[in-house]
Design a protein around this motif. Structure first.
Motif, PDB file in Angstrom:
ATOM      1  N   UNK A 133     -29.659 -24.038  48.378  1.00  0.00           N
ATOM      2  CA  UNK A 133     -28.696 -23.914  47.285  1.00  0.00           C
ATOM      3  C   UNK A 133     -27.335 -23.428  47.794  1.00  0.00           C
ATOM      4  N   UNK A 134     -27.178 -23.406  49.125  1.00  0.00           N
ATOM      5  CA  UNK A 134     -25.908 -23.009  49.756  1.00  0.00           C
ATOM      6  C   UNK A 134     -25.418 -21.644  49.271  1.00  0.00           C
TER       7      UNK A 134
ATOM      8  N   UNK B  55     -21.831 -22.571  57.693  1.00  0.00           N
ATOM      9  CA  UNK B  55     -21.688 -23.780  56.885  1.00  0.00           C
ATOM     10  C   UNK B  55     -21.105 -24.883  57.762  1.00  0.00           C
ATOM     11  N   UNK B  56     -21.510 -26.111  57.463  1.00  0.00           N
ATOM     12  CA  UNK B  56     -20.913 -27.247  58.150  1.00  0.00           C
ATOM     13  C   UNK B  56     -20.679 -28.357  57.129  1.00  0.00           C
ATOM     14  N   UNK B  57     -19.888 -29.318  57.482  1.00  0.00           N
ATOM     15  CA  UNK B  57     -19.498 -30.450  56.630  1.00  0.00           C
ATOM     16  C   UNK B  57     -18.815 -29.968  55.341  1.00  0.00           C
ATOM     17  N   UNK B  58     -18.410 -30.967  54.548  1.00  0.00           N
ATOM     18  CA  UNK B  58     -17.658 -30.624  53.343  1.00  0.00           C
ATOM     19  C   UNK B  58     -18.233 -31.300  52.112  1.00  0.00           C
ATOM     20  N   UNK B  59     -17.730 -30.895  50.966  1.00  0.00           N
ATOM     21  CA  UNK B  59     -18.099 -31.522  49.705  1.00  0.00           C
ATOM     22  C   UNK B  59     -19.582 -31.422  49.435  1.00  0.00           C
ATOM     23  N   UNK B  60     -20.126 -32.468  48.851  1.00  0.00           N
ATOM     24  CA  UNK B  60     -21.526 -32.467  48.449  1.00  0.00           C
ATOM     25  C   UNK B  60     -22.446 -32.314  49.658  1.00  0.00           C
TER      26      UNK B  60
ATOM     27  N   UNK C 136     -22.139 -30.486  52.184  1.00  0.00           N
ATOM     28  CA  UNK C 136     -22.057 -29.193  52.870  1.00  0.00           C
ATOM     29  C   UNK C 136     -23.472 -28.735  53.197  1.00  0.00           C
TER      30      UNK C 136
ATOM     31  N   UNK D 133     -14.025 -20.708  58.549  1.00  0.00           N
ATOM     32  CA  UNK D 133     -14.043 -21.935  57.764  1.00  0.00           C
ATOM     33  C   UNK D 133     -13.202 -21.707  56.512  1.00  0.00           C
TER      34      UNK D 133
ATOM     35  N   UNK E 163     -13.922 -34.498  45.738  1.00  0.00           N
ATOM     36  CA  UNK E 163     -15.305 -34.268  46.154  1.00  0.00           C
ATOM     37  C   UNK E 163     -15.375 -34.195  47.675  1.00  0.00           C
TER      38      UNK E 163
ATOM     39  N   UNK F  30     -13.796 -30.866  48.751  1.00  0.00           N
ATOM     40  CA  UNK F  30     -14.381 -29.618  48.259  1.00  0.00           C
ATOM     41  C   UNK F  30     -14.954 -28.854  49.449  1.00  0.00           C
TER      42      UNK F  30
ATOM     43  N   UNK G 177     -19.053 -28.361  44.129  1.00  0.00           N
ATOM     44  CA  UNK G 177     -19.800 -29.105  45.143  1.00  0.00           C
ATOM     45  C   UNK G 177     -20.682 -30.184  44.526  1.00  0.00           C
TER      46      UNK G 177
END
Lengths: 233, 649
Positions: free
Chosen positions: A156-157, A176-181, A183, B324, B477, B480, B488
């Motif tokens: 659930x981040x 955390x890595x990557x972005x948006x959905x 992540x 980050x 998106x 984000x 998200x």
């Protein structure tokens, strides 16, 4: 003035007294008033306020606010069960559930999962109904780490693992890595240098995960084998 | 006993030398050629223009001075060149490529006979012979406060900036003190140009009164809106103006450290600012003991790595600290607890660039521009289907209609106006009925859009609003940070629904979900990115609901834009016998010749790229676009290979 000056506030009609400087969420939880939450850890100076579940309404403030980030104030009047609060909590919960397939029986966190507790509290299903099911664009199980497995669609981040890791280890081993959905939590360095250089297998991240998205590989294998045996029996 | 010289005295010594040089430029002995050489000019080919001038001058053995300047904001006319020939007023030419440069040298610079009217845009000064730029609405209606000197001075020359009054505001503030300047900015009602419109003076005051020291000022140059580039232009075209504003802000709050956060995608802005910092330090305008006073300021540039969310101030701070870029909950606001926990003022490039002018001309002067609640000017980068695209600086409070139709010349090719997207990816789309909305923070927010940092995309009637919403949600998106649930996962659900709609899939429930989920994302998100991300969806739903309905109920895209819902066919009535223009351009060989030597499209092979529309000679104009695809008439013709196939069966 003593260091532990007490502050009195009203939550859902109940008058409670807590030490000054306490976070509203902790004040409520300590006094038996449950507010759903995923990302909160007591000793954080700035809680991430990212799960958006611990919302409450405070009289005099226009919109629901995350109670983890509010310090108690004398005479504060708080409502934890208003329609506006519930609406947003339910939507946030629904969004979190929409990335998961809801096969709780196959999960090591079954019966002590924070999501199950919140589902029960909000009377919500653990499978997505109103929204469509959108899994993340990555494998169900990521086995980059030599001994820890990560399941991105359960995650659930909340970031609790990132926090405890950075607190326990000088060089923290996951972030955390990557972005948006998409992540995700990643053991960086796992690809090239070997995460062993950073990670001391201290279990902190596995233990703090509220939803069983991080597990030790051998423990998970044993659990699944056990489950398989039970099913075939 | 001699006393130490005052800041003003030190500055005027610097300025005198600069002014002498500047005066010489105004009355040149040899022709002076100014070439707009900022990023937009370079993209349009200004380097070739400069080379063209150099080559032609060398060939003819002529002497002229070539000076590179910044950007005037008139992108439609780039590369822009101004020639100041002795005896003539400075003349500005548009779209000057290497060839035009040669012509200008041969006909004008050699002997000064023919000033080449065909390339002329206008004269910079009133005169009897040439039309001036002020004769055009694009110039006449503009009110240049922040961009006053952009495109007119050499950004790499500190002397140019000094000659037009540069750093005098800093000297003034050094003499009058921090309290005075905070009051002055407060009374000017200067609102932050980054998007939220928070009063800059109040922000400064909070930081000034914060107890913790040292303090920090940050210039936010992390401009990330698609199609917006005013911050880049200001940094590239008048870097010292930004630095002067930054130094004044630092002085006002008592900061000893200043950081310019510039995105790495702006290499020219970074190098221009770095060069300007070095030049200012050399002249004691920045650095230790500025202009002989006790005030010292360490200035550095930090290059952001291109995350849109880093424009949000708390994420920006995280980014500078090496983390980050994720926003954190506010309060505490950065003015109280910011970079490394120190009181930090973060101001946008435009906000800081406005400060020197306010200090110089006074808060009263500033309040007389624009509206009562939002004084001053707004810079918009107007792009899209508009005649004169580029940067436009207008007083706050003018209507959208005035900006689009009078200043920017209306819609390209005389097509009808459909909507304008204001405020970048998280702004809103406003239709014709909202064009009377005045441009200021509050009115735009009321209309469902927002000022943002000033991106404006004008769209004609060939733009599908569902596709526009999908495009912007796709952007937010993607950008984000993934921290909070609503932004998200919520925006991803919006995107899925919109993707479906552009393919003709959806239901009434989906539309209801767009609306409710959109509203909940606004209420539930952690930072401004999530709190504004659904705006394009909500405004298009509000103003263009019919278009949404057409997509899933009739599988029709009214603007003929969504590829899955359109088809092309060739009108046999107007198609010319024997013409092969469309066949040659088709990438999938979908166009075949009919028995009477006209052309037709094999719908199964067609990928709907639309190339044939452009290839078809305008005198025939035979390619038709329809939606839904079923509207393609059955002309009863099939490609030869298919006919054979069927016959064989």
């Amino acid at each position: 003035m003593s260091k532990d000056r007490m502050v009195t506030l009203t939550v859902d009609g109940l008058e409670i007294s807590v030490p000054q400087g306490t976070k509203l969420l902790k004040a409520c939880l300590d006094n038996g008033i449950y507010i759903p939450n995923l990302c909160y850890i007591d000793d954080m100076e700035h809680p991430p306020a990212s799960c958006r579940l611990c919302l409450v309404e405070i009289e005099g403030r226009p919109d629901p606010l995350p109670s983890c980030s509010q310090k108690v104030e004398d005479g504060m009047v708080v409502h934890t069960e208003t329609d506006a609060v519930r609406l947003l909590q339910k939507t946030a919960f629904r969004l979190l559930v929409s990335t998961n397939h809801g096969k709780c029986r196959l999960c090591m966190a079954n019966k002590h999962c924070a999501m199950q507790q919140i589902a029960k509290f909000l009377h919500m299903p653990l499978r997505t109904k109103k929204l469509r099911y959108i899994p993340k664009d990555m494998p169900e199980v990521i086995e980059d780490h030599p001994c820890i497995v990560y399941e991105p669609n359960k995650c659930v981040l909340c970031g609790r693992c990132v926090y405890v890791c950075s607190r326990q280890n000088y060089d923290f081993a996951l972030d955390f890595a990557r972005r948006g959905f998409n992540t995700t939590i990643s053991f960086f360095g796992s690809q090239e240098e070997g995460v062993g250089d950073y990670c001391r297998n201290c279990r902190a991240c596995v233990d703090i995960c509220p939803v069983g998205a991080l597990n030790f590989k051998d423990e998970r294998d044993a659990f699944l084998q056990d489950l398989q045996a039970k099913i075939s029996a | 006993m001699s006393s130490n010289p005052t800041p003003n005295e030190i500055l005027s010594e610097l300025t005198q030398a600069a002014e002498k040089q500047w005066q010489a430029l105004q009355n040149p002995a040899v022709p002076v050629i100014y070439v707009g050489h900022a990023t937009c000019g370079r993209a349009a080919g200004s380097q070739e223009t400069i080379d063209g001038f150099k080559d032609a001058l060398e060939e003819k053995g002529l002497e002229a001075e070539i000076i590179t300047v910044g950007c005037l904001g008139h992108c439609y006319a780039e590369p822009l060149v101004t020639i100041h020939y002795p005896g003539f007023p400075p003349l500005m030419y548009q779209k000057v490529g290497a060839g035009e440069a040669r012509v200008l040298v041969n006909s004008f610079i050699q002997g000064g006979e023919d000033p080449c009217f065909e390339y002329l845009l206008g004269a910079l000064e009133p005169n009897d012979t040439f039309p001036t730029l002020m004769d055009y609405p694009r110039y006449l209606y503009e009110k240049r406060v922040i961009m006053d000197q952009c495109g007119l001075i050499d950004p790499h020359s500190l002397d140019h900036y000094l000659a037009v009054g540069g750093y005098q505001s800093l000297a003034k503030v050094l003499e009058k003190g921090d309290k005075w300047v905070v009051e002055e900015i407060k009374s000017a009602h200067l609102r932050g140009r980054g998007g939220a419109g928070f009063p800059a003076g109040i922000k400064w005051d909070i930081a000034r009164q914060a107890e913790k020291t040292p303090k920090v000022v940050i210039c936010n140059g992390d401009e990330g809106d698609p199609g917006a580039y005013m911050d880049r232009t200001l940094m590239e075209s008048n870097p010292h103006q930004v630095l002067e504003g930054l130094a004044i802000a630092a002085l006002a709050i008592g900061a000893s450290r200043a950081v310019l956060y510039i995105r790495a995608e702006y290499p020219l802005a970074v190098s221009t600012i770095e060069q300007a910092i070095a030049a200012a330090k050399e002249c004691n305008l920045l650095g230790d003991r500025i202009l002989g006073t006790d005030f010292s300021l360490e200035v550095s540039v930090f290059q952001g790595s291109g995350a849109f969310v880093c424009g949000e101030e708390t994420a920006l701070i995280q980014s500078i600290q090496g983390n980050r870029g994720m926003p954190r909950y506010r309060p505490p606001y950065p003015a109280v607890e910011g970079l490394d926990g120190l009181p930090t003022v973060i101001n946008n490039v435009k906000t800081l660039s406005t400060v020197p002018a306010i200090v110089r001309k006074g808060s009263h002067w500033f309040r007389n521009i624009g509206t009562e609640k939002t004084p001053g000017t707004a810079i918009f980068s107007v792009v899209g289907d508009v005649e004169y695209a580029g940067l436009v600086e207008v007083p706050m409070g003018v209507s959208l209609e005035h900006l689009i139709f009078e200043v920017c010349g209306g819609i390209k090719d005389g097509k009808p106006f459909k909507a304008v997207q204001i405020g970048g990816p998280s702004g809103g789309c406003l239709p014709e009925s909202e064009l009377s909305t005045p441009i200021d923070f509050d009115s735009l927010r009321q209309a469902g859009a927002m000022m943002g940092s000033g991106g404006m995309v004008v769209m004609n009637d060939e733009t599908c609003m569902v596709e526009v919403a999908r495009y912007f949600i796709d952007f937010t998106q993607h950008e984000s940070c993934g921290k909070c649930t609503f932004c998200r996962v919520g925006t991803r659900h919006l995107l899925e629904i919109l993707k479906g709609l552009t393919k003709g899939e959806g239901s009434d429930d989906d539309i209801a979900e767009l609306q409710t989920l959109g509203e909940e994302i606004i209420k539930g998100s952690l930072c401004s990115l999530g709190k504004t991300a659904p705006n394009p969806v909500l405004t298009t739903l509000r103003f263009f609901k019919d278009e949404y309905l057409a997509h899933y109920r009739e599988h029709r895209c009214p603007a003929l834009m969504c590829r899955d819902l359109i088809a092309y066919y060739i009108d046999l009535e107007t198609c010319a016998r024997g013409c092969d223009a469309c066949v040659a351009c088709c990438p999938t060989e979908a166009i075949f010749t009919t028995s009477n030597r006209k052309k037709a499209i094999d719908q199964e092979k067609c990928v709907k790229c639309g190339e044939c529309v452009y290839a078809c000679p305008p005198e025939y104009d035979a390619v038709r676009k329809v939606s839904p695809p079923e509207m393609v008439p059955d002309q009863g013709i099939k490609p030869l290979d298919k006919e054979e196939e069927e016959n064989n069966e």
